[in-house]
Scaffold this motif. Structure first.
Motif, PDB file in Angstrom:
ATOM      1  N   THR A 149       0.817  -1.203   0.000  1.00 49.57           N
ATOM      2  CA  THR A 149       0.000   0.000   0.000  1.00 49.57           C
ATOM      3  C   THR A 149       0.856   1.260   0.000  1.00 49.57           C
ATOM      4  O   THR A 149       2.072   1.217   0.231  1.00 49.57           O
ATOM      5  N   LEU A 150       0.223   2.385  -0.214  1.00 50.95           N
ATOM      6  CA  LEU A 150       0.934   3.662  -0.161  1.00 50.95           C
ATOM      7  C   LEU A 150       1.645   3.833   1.176  1.00 50.95           C
ATOM      8  O   LEU A 150       2.809   4.248   1.233  1.00 50.95           O
ATOM      9  N   GLU A 151       0.935   3.499   2.261  1.00 45.61           N
ATOM     10  CA  GLU A 151       1.507   3.685   3.596  1.00 45.61           C
ATOM     11  C   GLU A 151       2.741   2.808   3.800  1.00 45.61           C
ATOM     12  O   GLU A 151       3.789   3.267   4.261  1.00 45.61           O
ATOM     13  N   ARG A 152       2.625   1.526   3.448  1.00 45.42           N
ATOM     14  CA  ARG A 152       3.743   0.609   3.625  1.00 45.42           C
ATOM     15  C   ARG A 152       4.901   0.978   2.687  1.00 45.42           C
ATOM     16  O   ARG A 152       6.072   0.869   3.066  1.00 45.42           O
ATOM     17  N   ARG A 178      -5.035  10.094  -2.556  1.00 47.70           N
ATOM     18  CA  ARG A 178      -6.037   9.836  -1.522  1.00 47.70           C
ATOM     19  C   ARG A 178      -5.453  10.212  -0.166  1.00 47.70           C
ATOM     20  O   ARG A 178      -4.234  10.263   0.003  1.00 47.70           O
ATOM     21  N   PRO A 179      -6.308  10.469   0.830  1.00 51.29           N
ATOM     22  CA  PRO A 179      -5.782  10.759   2.172  1.00 51.29           C
ATOM     23  C   PRO A 179      -5.064   9.525   2.728  1.00 51.29           C
ATOM     24  O   PRO A 179      -5.585   8.414   2.668  1.00 51.29           O
ATOM     25  N   LEU A 180      -3.869   9.722   3.226  1.00 54.11           N
ATOM     26  CA  LEU A 180      -3.127   8.612   3.810  1.00 54.11           C
ATOM     27  C   LEU A 180      -3.680   8.271   5.182  1.00 54.11           C
ATOM     28  O   LEU A 180      -4.185   9.148   5.907  1.00 54.11           O
ATOM     29  N   ASN A 181      -3.583   7.007   5.556  1.00 60.02           N
ATOM     30  CA  ASN A 181      -4.023   6.543   6.864  1.00 60.02           C
ATOM     31  C   ASN A 181      -2.955   6.922   7.887  1.00 60.02           C
ATOM     32  O   ASN A 181      -1.932   6.252   8.010  1.00 60.02           O
TER      33      ASN A 181
END
Length: 287
Positions: A149-152, A178-181
């Motif tokens: 994912t974007l976060e990882r 998109r808004p990141l977590n």
């Protein structure tokens, strides 16, 4: 097998794999390497990498080499099997390969990076494996391929010690998608805080530093974390464990005397703006 028959078999094989297939998959269907070589010479097939081919009539795109590398990891397995949820052979793209798939940052891929839960070795210098347990929450599909994912992906770039200003560019690009977590970002960045000159386990501070470099309003990350009981308690617990005490032990102690606001402020900030501690600190107006 005659060329027309081989082409028909290969077309059926490659249809669900972006027009690609491996020599091992072809062999399983009775098409020999000699036949593949003849079809390449006849310009019916295109050889992309060791043991990976494309139907000459199939469309191509910027991710073709990455797809070919991914197929070559488990050359006998069809893509549809590896894309099934929970597959141990999914080997999602990671690091700069994931950043390229997501379209974030200015990372020039010199080799293809994948994450696997099973130890693997490769004689091919263009392939690199990260050995890590795959949390399903960190895996998604992009451009038809499994990818972190974007976060990882952002956390992996930090872990690889890319310059933080370059990571910030990736964050800015991701934020436009998109808004990141932010809760997940703090969790993933916490183990990386100390190596970046911050207090050990302080993922909040590292995330705020990165968003500041990216020119993004973090939306008061501290307040968001403090409002989440589970995440706030996790961050405080990890920090305190490094100092030999537990969160419950600290919470059972009386707060410092209001006659010494400097001592109060230092203690309360030391355990991060989180969970019950964060709310108690805010109630006293010291954070």
């Amino acid at each position: 097998m005659k060329a027309p028959d081989a082409l028909r078999v290969l077309a059926e094989l490659s249809t669900s794999q972006w027009g690609l297939f491996t020599a091992a998959q072809a062999a399983d269907r009775g098409v020999s390497r000699v036949t593949l070589a003849r079809l390449v010479d006849a310009e019916q097939l295109v050889r992309l990498a060791h043991g990976v081919y494309r139907d000459a009539g199939a469309p191509t795109d910027q991710f073709e080499d990455l797809r070919a590398a991914w197929l070559s990891i488990y050359p006998k397995l069809r893509a549809e099997l590896r894309l099934q949820p929970g597959s141990l052979e999914s080997t999602p793209a990671s690091g700069t390969s994931a950043a390229t798939l997501h379209g974030i940052g200015d990372h020039y891929v010199g080799r293809f990076e994948f994450t696997t839960a099973v130890r693997r070795q490769s004689q091919r210098p263009e392939l690199r494996y990260r050995i890590r347990e795959l949390d399903p929450v960190d895996v998604t599909i992009k451009e038809g391929l499994p990818v972190m994912t974007l976060e990882r992906t952002i956390a992996d770039l930090v872990e690889e010690r890319y310059d933080l200003s370059n990571v910030a560019i990736a964050i800015r690009d991701a934020d436009r998608q998109r808004p990141l977590n932010e809760k997940r970002m703090v969790e993933l960045l916490s183990p990386l805080a100390a190596r970046n000159g911050l207090r050990r386990g302080d993922g909040v501070a590292l995330w705020e530093l990165l968003t500041e470099l990216a020119g993004i309003d973090s939306g008061s990350t501290v307040d968001k974390v403090a409002s989440d009981d589970l995440l706030g308690r996790l961050i405080a617990t990890k920090y305190l464990a490094a100092h030999g005490i537990t969160l419950d032990e600290l919470l059972s102690r009386p707060l410092p005397s209001s006659d010494d606001p400097a001592v109060q402020r230092e203690l309360l900030r030391e355990v991060a703006h989180s969970s019950a501690l964060g709310r108690r600190a805010k109630a006293l107006g010291h954070v």
